[in-house]
Design a protein around this motif. Structure first.
Motif, mmCIF file in Angstrom:
data_model
loop_
_atom_site.group_PDB
_atom_site.id
_atom_site.type_symbol
_atom_site.label_atom_id
_atom_site.label_comp_id
_atom_site.label_asym_id
_atom_site.label_seq_id
_atom_site.Cartn_x
_atom_site.Cartn_y
_atom_site.Cartn_z
ATOM 1 N N ARG A 1 0.848 -1.196 0.000
ATOM 2 C CA ARG A 1 0.000 0.000 0.000
ATOM 3 C C ARG A 1 0.884 1.246 0.000
ATOM 4 N N TRP A 2 0.579 2.209 -0.771
ATOM 5 C CA TRP A 2 1.294 3.466 -1.022
ATOM 6 C C TRP A 2 2.513 3.257 -1.908
ATOM 7 N N THR A 3 3.288 2.172 -1.709
ATOM 8 C CA THR A 3 4.475 2.020 -2.542
ATOM 9 C C THR A 3 4.115 1.448 -3.917
ATOM 10 N N ASP A 4 3.117 0.534 -3.960
ATOM 11 C CA ASP A 4 2.724 -0.045 -5.247
ATOM 12 C C ASP A 4 1.377 0.482 -5.725
ATOM 13 N N ILE A 5 0.481 0.685 -4.779
ATOM 14 C CA ILE A 5 -0.837 1.204 -5.142
ATOM 15 C C ILE A 5 -1.220 2.265 -4.103
ATOM 16 N N SER A 6 -1.552 3.452 -4.571
ATOM 17 C CA SER A 6 -1.885 4.502 -3.604
ATOM 18 C C SER A 6 -3.146 5.221 -4.042
ATOM 19 N N MET A 7 -3.625 6.108 -3.190
ATOM 20 C CA MET A 7 -4.944 6.683 -3.444
ATOM 21 C C MET A 7 -5.026 8.123 -2.972
ATOM 22 N N VAL A 8 -5.716 8.916 -3.757
ATOM 23 C CA VAL A 8 -6.115 10.254 -3.332
ATOM 24 C C VAL A 8 -7.564 10.098 -2.878
ATOM 25 N N PHE A 9 -7.788 10.182 -1.570
ATOM 26 C CA PHE A 9 -9.124 9.909 -1.035
ATOM 27 C C PHE A 9 -10.097 11.033 -1.328
#
Ligand SMILES: Nc1ncnc2c1ncn2[C@@H]1O[C@H](COP(=O)(O)OP(=O)(O)O)[C@@H](O)[C@H]1O
Ligand code: SF4
Ligand SMILES: [Mg+2]
Length: 350
Positions: free
Chosen positions: A98-106
């Motif tokens: 999480r964050w390093t491979d797949i991240s999100m702008v909530f």
């Protein structure tokens, strides 16, 4: 829109297969928020997820990051990120992706900056948590300068507090934070919804530029189909927890095949084409505690037949990379509907 054709020959980065997620309520009821959702995203591609509020867009995104609410139950499916099924990972293993491979702008994240720390400090904290090894102070500073330049914030703002940022700048900083670990995939959930139109335009432009520069794969979520048209290679249309149509954005805009896509495009003002009377999309989205039988769209669908209320249509391919879930898609006119619905040729190729 970018060159979908070159990107479609690239390697797959994210493959979601038959994802099912329900929310369990205290009284035992189940909200069917994500029902059999499948799609594939290739390296450098952008996918827009659209659909009315409450159709499950955020639920899909949170499940991809394994950040769904405590009452969420993932009942099936696979989320393959660069060959690893995230649903098979332990919480600790997932934390490393999480964050390093797949991240999100909530959704709404620009309002969640902590007022007592500078924006730079907060981005640095995120990097300390997820970089392995942790960055030195100089490395972190250098990275934040790079990110601020990328998202269009003057690096002098690094040591400033959130209240010194405008709304648009706060949102740019959220995007910078989501990029701080160089993720392979980024999900942006309604990233411009709270902003005024001009700032929204600027941020969309910026995101498009960043995506091209970094060759990033992005899932862009919006209830606003015009926003998706501007920024994405692929468009996925969700209705009541299901993905009902997915394909190249330009193709879906030119020739929507699913009745729901056809109706939402018919009820959206054309960006470039002539003015036309808009066809209303009648009725309300269903209650996901007890979704309609068969095709979930059948109570609102002008093309529904008996079969539609009894059997669920599978998502099937009708063209290269173009999938739809509808028994009667041949019935959908090639031109959009209008309010009168007798002048359907008004703007069939917007
Ligand atoms: N924690 C939760 N518990 C129960 N129902 C939820 C929860 N979170 C969302 N929902 C419901 O799940 C459905 C999908 O919501 P959501 O994914 O937020 O939709 P969207 O992002 O498309 O607006 C809605 O019916 C919503 O009310
Ligand atoms: S399957 Fe039937 S009800 Fe569903 S969208 Fe197609 S025509 Fe309409
Ligand atoms: Mg949402």
């Amino acid at each position: 829109m970018t060159d979908t054709r070159t990107r479609s020959s690239r390697e797959s980065i994210l493959e979601v297969k038959n994802l099912v997620m329900n929310y369990e309520l205290k009284d035992g009821g189940m909200v069917s928020a994500v029902e059999d959702v499948s799609f594939e995203l290739k390296k450098g591609q952008s996918l827009g997820l659209v659909g009315e509020s409450g159709c499950g867009k955020t639920s899909v995104a949170l499940t991809l990051l394994q950040l769904q609410a405590a009452n969420a139950r993932v009942l099936g499916g696979e989320i393959n990120l660069d060959g690893i099924n995230l649903l098979e990972l332990s919480p600790e293993e997932m934390r490393q992706h999480r964050w390093t491979d797949i991240s999100m702008v909530f959704q709404g994240a620009m309002n969640s900056w902590n007022p007592v720390y500078t924006v730079g400090e907060q981005i640095r904290e995120a990097m300390d948590l997820h970089w392995d090894p942790k960055p030195t102070a100089a490395e972190a500073y250098e990275k934040i300068v790079e990110l601020f330049n990328l998202v269009g914030i003057n690096p002098e703002m690094i040591e400033r507090y959130p209240h010194e940022f405008s709304g648009g700048m706060k949102q740019r900083a959220v995007i910078a934070m989501a990029l701080s670990c160089d993720p392979k995939v980024i999900i942006a959930d309604e990233p411009t919804t709270a902003l005024d139109v001009i700032v929204q335009e600027q941020i969309l432009e910026e995101l498009k530029k960043i995506q091209d520069e970094l060759d990033m794969s992005i899932i862009y979520i919006s209830h606003d189909i015009a926003v998706i048209a501007e920024i994405t290679d692929l468009m996925g249309v969700m209705y009541a927890g299901k993905l009902v149509e997915i394909g190249p954005t330009a193709e879906l805009f030119a020739k929507p095949r699913h009745p729901y896509t056809w109706l939402i495009l018919s009820s959206t003002p054309s960006i470039t084409g002539p003015r036309r009377a808009l066809a209303p999309l009648e009725g309300e989205p269903p209650n996901l505690l007890d979704p309609p039988s068969g095709c979930r769209f059948h109570p609102r669908c002008p093309f529904a037949t008996d079969k539609c209320s009894q059997e669920e249509p599978p998502l099937s391919e009708i063209g290269e990379g173009h999938m739809i879930a509808c028994w009667n898609h041949e019935q959908v006119p090639v031109t959009l509907a209008t309010a009168e619905d007798d002048s359907r040729s008004a703007n069939g190729s917007q």
